[in-house]
Design a protein around this motif. Sequence first.
Motif, PDB file in Angstrom:
ATOM      1  N   ASP A   1       0.567  -1.150  -0.022  1.00  0.00           N
ATOM      2  CA  ASP A   1      -0.002   0.044   0.055  1.00  0.00           C
ATOM      3  C   ASP A   1       0.716   1.356   0.084  1.00  0.00           C
ATOM      4  O   ASP A   1       2.086   1.463   0.576  1.00  0.00           O
ATOM      5  CB  ASP A   1      -0.910  -0.088   1.271  1.00  0.00           C
TER       6      ASP A   1
ATOM      7  N   LYS B   1      -3.486  -0.273  -5.120  1.00  0.00           N
ATOM      8  CA  LYS B   1      -2.862  -0.119  -3.844  1.00  0.00           C
ATOM      9  C   LYS B   1      -2.365   1.260  -3.897  1.00  0.00           C
ATOM     10  O   LYS B   1      -1.658   1.532  -2.729  1.00  0.00           O
ATOM     11  CB  LYS B   1      -1.562  -1.105  -3.868  1.00  0.00           C
TER      12      LYS B   1
ATOM     13  N   ARG C   1      -3.740   4.612  -2.615  1.00  0.00           N
ATOM     14  CA  ARG C   1      -4.992   4.997  -2.008  1.00  0.00           C
ATOM     15  C   ARG C   1      -4.830   6.718  -1.492  1.00  0.00           C
ATOM     16  O   ARG C   1      -3.816   6.963  -0.881  1.00  0.00           O
ATOM     17  CB  ARG C   1      -5.107   4.180  -0.639  1.00  0.00           C
TER      18      ARG C   1
ATOM     19  N   GLY D   1      -8.390   4.839  -5.297  1.00  0.00           N
ATOM     20  CA  GLY D   1      -8.089   3.696  -4.818  1.00  0.00           C
ATOM     21  C   GLY D   1      -9.126   2.961  -4.647  1.00  0.00           C
ATOM     22  O   GLY D   1     -10.054   2.925  -3.960  1.00  0.00           O
TER      23      GLY D   1
ATOM     24  N   LEU E   1     -10.416   1.227  -1.509  1.00  0.00           N
ATOM     25  CA  LEU E   1     -10.443   2.299  -0.185  1.00  0.00           C
ATOM     26  C   LEU E   1     -12.012   2.026   0.378  1.00  0.00           C
ATOM     27  O   LEU E   1     -11.715   2.094   1.814  1.00  0.00           O
ATOM     28  CB  LEU E   1     -10.110   3.590  -0.722  1.00  0.00           C
TER      29      LEU E   1
END
Length: 688
Positions: free
Chosen positions: A434, A453, A455, A465, A468
């Motif tokens: 991330d 990944k 976000r 994202g 998210l």
Amino acid sequence: MPDIANLVHEVSTTTGTGNFTLAAVNGKQTFGGAFGTGGSDRFYYFISNRDVSEWERGTGHMSNATTLVRDTVVESSNGNSLVSFSAGVKDLTNDLPAEKQVSSDDLVAYAQPLDGDLTAIAALSTASFGRSLLTQADASAARTTLGFGKTELRAEWFGVTADGTTNDTAAMVAAFAAMESSGLPLILPPGIIMVDAGTLILGNGTTSAYSTKNCQCILGAGENAYLPPGSGVVSGTMIKARSGSSGRMLDVRGGIGGIKMAGFTLDGSGVASACLYMIGVSHSDFERLTLKQFTTNGLALIGRATTDSNIPSWCANNTFKNISITSDVNGSYAAGLYLDGDITSNRDPHRNTFIDVVIQVNKTTQNSYGIMLGMADSNTFIECDSNVVGTGQGHPLCLLNTDAAYPFPQNNFFYGCSLMGNTILVAGPGDIGDHIFVNHTTRDSEPLPSHPKLRGFSDMGEFFGKWLFQSAPTKQIFTSSGTWTKPTGCKLIKATIQGGGGGGGFVQPNGATKGASGGGGGSGGFVIKWLDVTSISSLTVAVGAGGAGGTSGNGSAGGTSGLGTSNVYGKADGGGGGSGSTTGNAGVYTTQGGAGGAASNGDINCGGNGGDAGFMLEAAQGLSGAGAPSAFGGAAAAKRQWGGGANLAGNDAVGYGSGGSGAIVTTSTSAANGGAGGAGVVIIEEFY
């Protein structure tokens, strides 16, 4: 500094103020043999007439093997001006001027307060000080032994000229060695220091041993990242690669820590592969550096495997601030900023912080990158710009996974960064971890990241994202104070907070010939706040009332809106009330509008607008102050009287947090009230 040499002596019968034709003296060096030809102010010269009281001291050069050119006169028998020499034989010699000479007595006297090693002083005196002239090596030895320069080292002491022409490589290597052995900071002079790329090395760490040369400090006279190429302007300190050399401009080899660099430029001249290349560096600070004209990397932080697991050979906990990284001579696969490590031994660059770093590289026939992150973890980028320009291929950010078994790079954080010239490239055999982007800049049409990944949200409040949020957001609108309770599954909220608007001003004439107009109310402050609510169950919501229109004077201020106890997650103060008037006036006068409300504690804080002033041109002609618009619009319009008529009360605001307008009266004796300000509002969007 002009040169000196031993036993330089020639004679001349030249007269006048021009160049001297020289003849050799048996057993002595000639000027041409000692210093060569060309240049200017190459050496010190002393001229004295054997027959007449005429003498001159200055600096000069040889235009050919027998002709001395007198470039600069320092001191003379002609009032320190050029001497017109008479006939007779003149002696011409070379020596160091008296004011620049240091005797052994001077050194010993200076050393005594420092409690120097008297045995070492005696040895130095015997070995070197039995003459009037000290060599560069003598000076260095004296400083080290006697304790001179205990607070710093200066590169000039080791022969660095910084004149942009002289090869300063050997002098810089000597200065680096003295810095590493003494632990004192090295001060670089202003100018251009020409060195061979691949020769400047800091630290001696290996795969099996720590560096024994830690806590080094290199300080220049400043850098200017925006001087145009070829301008000829020297600003601050530049270390520049010499043509024909190759390698890196400055290598730092760890495990090593406690490094400080500031205030200079590293210019690779299109021949150096990297400007600043660091392996296993930690807890170090770099500030106000310009790294330019490299072919592969401007700044590289590399972790590596070691045979000793206790050696911290990652690059970690370093800070880089106000760094400029640029090249228009970079090759394919070059990266302005490159972070990578040895994936099998978990030696990754991590917890490094980059603040106000500006990067620009050229696109190429293959790919080039502003920033490339390989095995990099938990690094922070704050207000950094990365740009790829020109034609060809390139990306401002490349996230490169090098081993499918490890989700790297991961956990890197970008705040307020601008990534221009192309999209973010995610590449490699495996998935990355991330990465978080906050206030990702889109003001110059930078595209939003599209990989799941990556976000975050943009500076315009756009979220990105793909995973998210798991469902569409919901919304609660508060038009009065209350409590927000978190819905099940909610992870993040966006709160829009508007303070109440101020009321318009009341007016009352004074007699039949004195009209009056009131000022408009100011709008409330405006706040946007994004808040992680995974550990929060409820929040207090305050909604500010609209300010009442004035009934006997000024309008009332709007109330404060906010989120959380004591408005800790956002506070939008109400707008001020417009000024009223109870006296009126027969001529021109104005009444002030209310001030806009303040805003604080949010991610975006916007103060409210001020209300318009009311004014009268005469007793029966004027315009009341309009209320100020809020972020939601809806300001109350002004009231106008032009030639008399009925007295007019102010208009009420129609938008959340906007101001009411002021009242206006003309030639009667009755009063009029100001318009009311709009109430505030709190809107909470909920994301899951």
